[in-house]
Motif scaffolding. Structure first.
Motif, short mmCIF file in Angstrom:
data_model
loop_
_atom_site.label_atom_id
_atom_site.label_comp_id
_atom_site.label_asym_id
_atom_site.label_seq_id
_atom_site.Cartn_x
_atom_site.Cartn_y
_atom_site.Cartn_z
N THR A 336 0.89 -1.27 -0.06
CA THR A 336 -0.08 -0.01 0.02
C THR A 336 0.63 1.42 -0.06
O THR A 336 0.46 2.34 -0.71
N LEU A 337 1.99 1.14 0.47
CA LEU A 337 2.95 2.39 0.49
C LEU A 337 3.80 2.60 -0.62
O LEU A 337 4.60 3.71 -0.69
N LEU A 338 3.70 1.80 -1.64
CA LEU A 338 4.46 1.83 -2.92
C LEU A 338 4.16 3.26 -3.57
O LEU A 338 5.17 4.04 -3.88
N ARG A 339 3.22 3.64 -3.31
CA ARG A 339 3.13 5.04 -4.17
C ARG A 339 3.49 6.13 -3.38
O ARG A 339 4.35 6.86 -4.13
N ASP A 340 3.62 6.14 -2.03
CA ASP A 340 4.23 7.30 -1.24
C ASP A 340 5.65 7.16 -1.49
O ASP A 340 6.59 8.16 -1.32
N MET A 341 6.03 6.06 -1.66
CA MET A 341 7.48 5.68 -1.69
C MET A 341 8.28 6.03 -2.88
O MET A 341 9.24 6.66 -2.92
N VAL A 342 7.51 6.12 -4.05
CA VAL A 342 8.19 6.33 -5.21
C VAL A 342 8.00 7.61 -5.90
O VAL A 342 8.71 8.04 -6.90
N ILE A 343 7.11 8.38 -5.44
CA ILE A 343 6.83 9.82 -6.09
C ILE A 343 8.23 10.64 -5.73
O ILE A 343 8.54 10.83 -4.99
N GLY A 344 8.52 11.06 -6.83
CA GLY A 344 9.65 12.16 -6.79
C GLY A 344 10.70 11.40 -7.42
O GLY A 344 11.89 11.90 -7.67
#
Lengths: 366, 223
Positions: A336-344
């Protein structure tokens, strides 16, 4: 200079997605603006199928959830059934399944590290070194229970059959060899400048974020939280075992790799301690019937699977099959945290981060 | 200094390159003359006389001999082994199969007048196309009639070919796996060795066949 956002599908069939997983990613040039994971391509309805099978038959379904770690899946399910029906397992059976699950942890972490490095672009050489070690564990499993991946070894009350005589010398040989092989892997990977440049300070997961998203397993420990269910909430005989819990400091991709590597060494020590403590005896209590019929109630026993906290929530209505079976799958919740980890970060970091989470799509979709 | 880690890694790969080979070249591996003679158990002259072409190939190291991966005795293989004389047609295996792929039809019958063995088995089909080789059917069998096989080469182009019919089960060569059969492990039975075929159904049971007196005692007098 004006740029245009590009939205792209990655997957569901893509070599980097470790199964059938789709990401809808929006890029600005090479930088990731948004990444939306889309799951469900491998949904087989295991939880529903469990409702019409007997308690013993469901063991075969749990093999197929996280297929790189069948033994720990069996263990989580069996512990839940034992709590539900009040079966006291036999001692040798518990030791055997602890040995099996620690070996499985080594195999699962080998796969995780190997494919993480594979995603980095180190095509197949480190991966095959690690798969070679995993192969030796699978051969041990074949001796023990006749199957390599889909073991179905555990039964309520212990295991179905004692390990054969030729298993113990092979296991000792493996335990002697494995530390040298791990040194090889460390020489090959840990100080490699390219790997360090690609993984250090990439996709940093903050301690508080990880706890808030109920991340568990090596990923949480890489962020510096000392949370291991084998230590905090010991199941089976883990309170008799002493082991260290490797922790990360930064919480980046490199830490997640290092934590897994050190956990393999700790698992080897646990197996050695188990070998000292195991004694001859029955592997399953006599009174356990083939058809387990637990009383009305519910149970949930979390265990520390290679990927995190795994537990089966079982509800019994007094019949021969569970009324409801829910799986708390670590892969799904870690994803579930993949999105928050890869942004930027850049597009190439997306696959590395996805590999470092170590998900198994069979478990995510169930 | 930048590059030390890379050099360490390259040294490791070099070490592994020169180390022992782990890969098994299933189904055939290429060998030289010595390997070929060892496999065929022939003297060089005999080998030259019988297979001249292969002899020349083997000089170049191109002679092919079969090679199998090692296999544990408990390996749960594809061809089920079934001993009809042990089977009573109770259909426990069909009941415990999680997928319900075993089909049994029986007629009350002609075979034996003894208790527990008086059913003729007309149909005993195992659809291994859907089988997941969990072995629960073998675990459930109370008379040790059904065993897991030890083969793994039953690939087929048609789904029909994946169904093992009863006639094939009757006539197949029986090299059962020792999975869930501790009595065979006690005898140190290895299914992949030469001459491992089991012909007598007495050899695979957990216990001896009960005598007529014991059966009468158990089933008639005690009731």
């Amino acid at each position: 200079m004006s740029t245009e956002l590009v939205t792209m599908n990655i997957g569901p069939i893509h070599p980097s997605t470790h199964g059938v997983f789709r990401m809808r990613v929006t890029f600005d040039g090479e930088t990731i603006i948004d990444a939306e994971p889309i799951i469900g391509y491998l949904h087989r309805g295991s939880e529903k199928l469990a409702e019409e099978r007997t308690y013993t038959q469901v063991v075969t379904l749990t093999d197929r959830m996280d297929y790189t770690a069948s033994m720990t899946n069996n263990q989580a399910y069996i512990l839940s059934v034992e709590k539900l029906s009040g079966i006291t397992p036999s001692e040798r059976g518990v030791w055997l399944r602890m040995i099996a699950s620690e070996l499985q942890r080594i195999a699962a972490h080998s796969v995780a590290i190997g494919f993480l490095i594979n995603d980095l672009g180190a095509w197949h050489t480190p991966l095959l070194y690690l798969l070679r070690e995993r192969e030796k564990i699978l051969e041990l499993f074949e001796m023990m229970c006749g199957a390599r991946i889909t073991n179905s070894y555990l039964r309520p009350g212990g295991v179905f059959m004692d390990a054969p005589d030729e298993f113990w010398p092979s296991l000792n040989r493996f335990l002697d060899e494995m530390p040298n092989r791990l040194d090889d892997i460390e020489n090959l990977l840990t100080d490699n400048e390219i790997i360090l440049a690609r993984t250090q300070n990439v996709a940093i997961l903050d301690k508080n974020d990880a706890i808030n998203a109920s991340i568990t397993g090596p990923m949480l420990r890489a962020s510096g939280v000392d949370w291991d269910l084998r230590h905090r909430n010991p199941y089976d005989y883990y309170e008799k075992i002493s082991f260290r819990r490797p922790l990360g400091t930064v919480g980046d991709n490199n830490d997640r790799y290092l934590v897994r590597l050190h956990e393999i060494r700790e698992s080897l020590k646990i197996v050695e301690q188990c070998l000292d403590l195991i004694e001859p005896g029955p592997v399953q209590p006599e009174e356990v019937p083939f058809l387990v019929r637990p009383p009305k109630g519910e149970s949930y026993v979390p265990i520390e699977a290679p990927k995190g906290e795994l537990g089966f929530y079982l509800v019994s209505d007094g019949g021969i099959s569970p009324f409801r079976c829910h799986v708390r799958a670590p892969s799904l919740i870690n994803l579930t945290l993949l999105r928050d980890m890869v942004i930027g970060y850049k597009i190439a970091d997306l696959f590395v981060t996805f590999g470092s989470i170590d998900v198994n799509m069979g478990e995510v979709d169930r | 200094m930048f590059g030390i880690g890379l050099l360490k890694g390259l040294f490791t790969t070099l070490k592994n390159l020169l180390g022992p080979v782990f890969t098994v070249q299933y189904p055939n591996k290429k060998v030289g003359l010595i390997g070929a003679l060892k496999f065929h158990k022939k003297s060089p002259l005999e080998f030259l006389r019988t297979q001249p072409n292969e002899f020349i190939k083997s000089l170049a190291g191109l002679h092919e001999v079969p090679e199998y991966p090692s296999q544990a005795p408990r390996f749960r293989g594809q061809d089920f082994n079934w001993f009809e004389d042990r089977c009573t047609g109770c259909a426990s295996c069909a009941k415990y199969c999680p997928l319900g792929i075993i089909k049994i039809e029986t007629t009350p019958g002609s075979r034996d007048e003894k208790e527990g063995s008086s059913y003729d088995i007309d149909v005993f089909d195992i659809d291994i196309g859907r089988c997941m080789f969990c072995g629960l059917c073998v675990e459930a069998c109370p008379f040790d009639a059904l065993h897991m096989g030890s083969g793994f080469e039953r690939a087929n182009e048609k789904r029909k070919g994946l169904v093992i019919p009863v006639d094939e089960l009757r006539t197949a060569i029986k090299t059962p796996s020792t999975w869930f059969r501790p009595q065979m492990e006690d005898k140190n039975y290895k299914p992949k060795e030469k001459g491992a075929e089991i012909k007598d159904w007495h050899d695979v049971g957990r216990h001896e066949q009960p005598s007529d007196e014991e059966l009468t005692e158990k089933w008639v007098n005690e009731r």
